[in-house]
Design an enzyme around this catalytic site. Sequence first.
Site, PDB file in Angstrom:
ATOM      1  CB  THR A   1     -40.019  27.575  -6.584  1.00 25.07           C
ATOM      2  OG1 THR A   1     -41.191  28.048  -7.240  1.00 25.07           O
ATOM      3  CG2 THR A   1     -39.758  28.426  -5.350  1.00 25.07           C
ATOM      4  CG  HIS A   2     -41.404  24.173  -9.235  1.00 24.02           C
ATOM      5  ND1 HIS A   2     -41.633  22.871  -8.898  1.00 24.02           N
ATOM      6  CD2 HIS A   2     -42.019  24.918  -8.283  1.00 24.02           C
ATOM      7  CE1 HIS A   2     -42.365  22.811  -7.795  1.00 24.02           C
ATOM      8  NE2 HIS A   2     -42.612  24.045  -7.396  1.00 24.02           N
TER       9      HIS A   2
ATOM     10  CE  LYS B   1      -4.132   3.253   5.179  1.00 21.32           C
ATOM     11  NZ  LYS B   1      -5.020   2.061   5.123  1.00 21.32           N
TER      12      LYS B   1
ATOM     13  CD  GLU C   1     -19.476  23.211 -18.786  1.00 19.30           C
ATOM     14  OE1 GLU C   1     -20.252  22.625 -19.550  1.00 19.30           O
ATOM     15  OE2 GLU C   1     -18.468  23.817 -19.194  1.00 19.30           O
TER      16      GLU C   1
ATOM     17  CB  SER D   1      -0.919  -0.002   1.223  1.00 18.22           C
ATOM     18  OG  SER D   1      -0.155  -0.185   2.404  1.00 18.22           O
TER      19      SER D   1
ATOM     20  CG  ASN E   1      -4.006  -4.649  12.847  1.00 21.31           C
ATOM     21  OD1 ASN E   1      -3.413  -4.533  11.782  1.00 21.31           O
ATOM     22  ND2 ASN E   1      -4.497  -5.797  13.278  1.00 21.31           N
TER      23      ASN E   1
ATOM     24  CD  GLN F   1      -3.087  -2.305   2.252  1.00 24.75           C
ATOM     25  OE1 GLN F   1      -2.408  -2.559   3.220  1.00 24.75           O
ATOM     26  NE2 GLN F   1      -2.852  -2.843   1.067  1.00 24.75           N
TER      27      GLN F   1
ATOM     28  CB  SER G   1     -15.638  25.937 -28.983  1.00 27.19           C
ATOM     29  OG  SER G   1     -15.730  25.053 -30.080  1.00 27.19           O
TER      30      SER G   1
ATOM     31  CE  LYS H   1     -20.496  27.141 -26.752  1.00 26.99           C
ATOM     32  NZ  LYS H   1     -20.401  25.691 -26.970  1.00 26.99           N
TER      33      LYS H   1
ATOM     34  CE1 TYR I   1      -6.363  -3.193   8.989  1.00 28.87           C
ATOM     35  CE2 TYR I   1      -5.566  -5.418   8.600  1.00 28.87           C
ATOM     36  CZ  TYR I   1      -5.671  -4.092   8.209  1.00 28.87           C
ATOM     37  OH  TYR I   1      -5.090  -3.680   7.046  1.00 28.87           O
TER      38      TYR I   1
ATOM     39  CG  ASN J   1     -17.521  26.356 -23.981  1.00 27.51           C
ATOM     40  OD1 ASN J   1     -18.564  26.843 -24.402  1.00 27.51           O
ATOM     41  ND2 ASN J   1     -16.701  25.647 -24.745  1.00 27.51           N
TER      42      ASN J   1
HETATM   43  N1  ARG Z   1      -1.340  -1.239   5.369  1.00 29.73           N
HETATM   44  C1  ARG Z   1      -2.279  -1.697   6.329  1.00 29.73           C
HETATM   45  C2  ARG Z   1      -3.601  -0.918   6.212  1.00 29.73           C
HETATM   46  O1  ARG Z   1      -3.572   0.130   5.712  1.00 29.73           O
HETATM   47  C3  ARG Z   1      -1.739  -1.521   7.708  1.00 29.73           C
HETATM   48  C4  ARG Z   1      -2.262  -2.473   8.713  1.00 29.73           C
HETATM   49  C5  ARG Z   1      -1.821  -3.830   8.340  1.00 29.73           C
HETATM   50  N2  ARG Z   1      -2.013  -4.765   9.377  1.00 29.73           N
HETATM   51  C6  ARG Z   1      -1.871  -6.047   9.132  1.00 29.73           C
HETATM   52  N3  ARG Z   1      -1.968  -6.820  10.142  1.00 29.73           N
HETATM   53  N4  ARG Z   1      -1.635  -6.502   7.934  1.00 29.73           N
HETATM   54  O2  ARG Z   1      -4.634  -1.406   6.588  1.00 29.73           O
END
Ligand code: ARG
Length: 472
Positions: free
Chosen positions: A159-160, A329, A294, A27, A114, A326, A281, A287, A321, A289
């Site tokens: 309104t509407h 993120k 948007e 990760s 964890n 993971q 454009s 144009k 956990y 824009n």
């Molecule tokens: N990279 C993991 C996460 O974001 C960290 C925790 C991992 N813990 C484990 N026991 N594998 O969740």
Amino acid sequence: MSDDQNSAWGGRFQEATDAAVEAMNASVAFDQALALQDIAGSLAHARMLRARDIINGDEYNAIEGGLVSIAAEIREGRFEFTVAREDVHMNIEGALADRIGATAGRLHTGRSRNDQVALDLRLWLRRELTTLGHELSAVVTALSEIAETHASVPMPGYTHLQRAQPITFGHHLMAYAAMFLRDIDRVVDTRRRASVMPLGSGALAGTPLPIDRHRVAAELDMPNLTLNSLDAVSDRDPGLETLSTLSIIMVHISRMAEEIVLWTSQEFGFVTLSDSFCTGSSLMPQKKNPDIPELLRGKAGRVFGALQSLLVVMKGLPLAYNKDMQEDKEPLLDAMATVRTCVGILPALLSAMTPRVDRMADALGDGFLLATDLADHLVSQDVPFREAHHVIGSAVALCLDRGCRLEDLSLADLRELHPAFGDDALAALDAGASLAQRDVPGGPAPKRVLEAIVSARTTLDNLGTALETGGP
Ligand code: ARG
């Protein structure tokens, strides 16, 4: 098996991790965004370990020195993260070992990745939410300034998407200020609930070591401890709440953006947007824009998607956990970056707008926007509102028949529809007077708009203070 690989848990393993497994498991490509929070958490943890004599002074000094030098390299963009070390936690611990040797292995005493990742995410959210709160304040400030200048510029309210009653441009802008003030309040709230300290929960079942959770919490300016070790390592509510808050912000931004798109259209023409905020454009030379409004409207999609994504990741997960978590993120990082980009551009976008007072006044002229005022006149003559409504409906029908406006009717025309019309009935058909009379708190009377601006500024001050309490 490389030296780095499996160093954290390799004891039990005889074979090297499959390359595809390593790639999928890692990760670090995204959780490196949490690196400075990871180090802040480790420093607080190490200070506690020292205070409890779980590590000695030399060990603490080595760990602190190493972490501080790694933090400096990260800040300067010189630190090299490696996929072989899986995640941000192992990258930093590995780099610490490279620098100080075996002592690095003492840092993780009484801690698990964890509870570590749970802390890192909370610290990261707290910092991002603080910044976001201040960025939203700048939007409310910009809206208030423009609203102050245009507190008595009449425009049609809808309104509407049908012309309904007169309001002012200032009042319209302050509607968005009200939304963003609620958003900042939600940010403050989300941030407060995220600022709870999970370390000491271990992998799921705490630790037998004589750690001091309160001390770590105090080091980190987190007023409270998480309540339950199982929940603490598997709770992603701070992420979910943040994504909900971000999604609501995007609802508001997308609505404002949509109105800017409408207002800058030739059909409305209520606002012109400076060239610096538009694009042309490649095909149609005439144009201009409104791409930025948007995009603001469109970027809501990925933020709502991020909320949906984390809700689905979390749904039905057993305690405690699970690696699924993971997956929290990337949606969070992307949504936060997206919202901060959108919020960040709003003050400049707002000041790139020039309201076209003439066009708003013209639009106010047709469409019977003062019909309700004429009904209110009858009410003031003691006619029940329902009856008055019906009478004015007939007056509008008469105008449509004659192809004229309400103000083109004579007093005699009106009295033919109902005898109670007073001598001053036609005076009700004045937008300025109509606005001034809508003198209720939160209403469009110019003096109430100015009052709302003063109150918004006070609220901003209070929210600004709330954003600064309980750590950066
Ligand atoms: N990279 C993991 C996460 O974001 C960290 C925790 C991992 N813990 C484990 N026991 N594998 O969740």
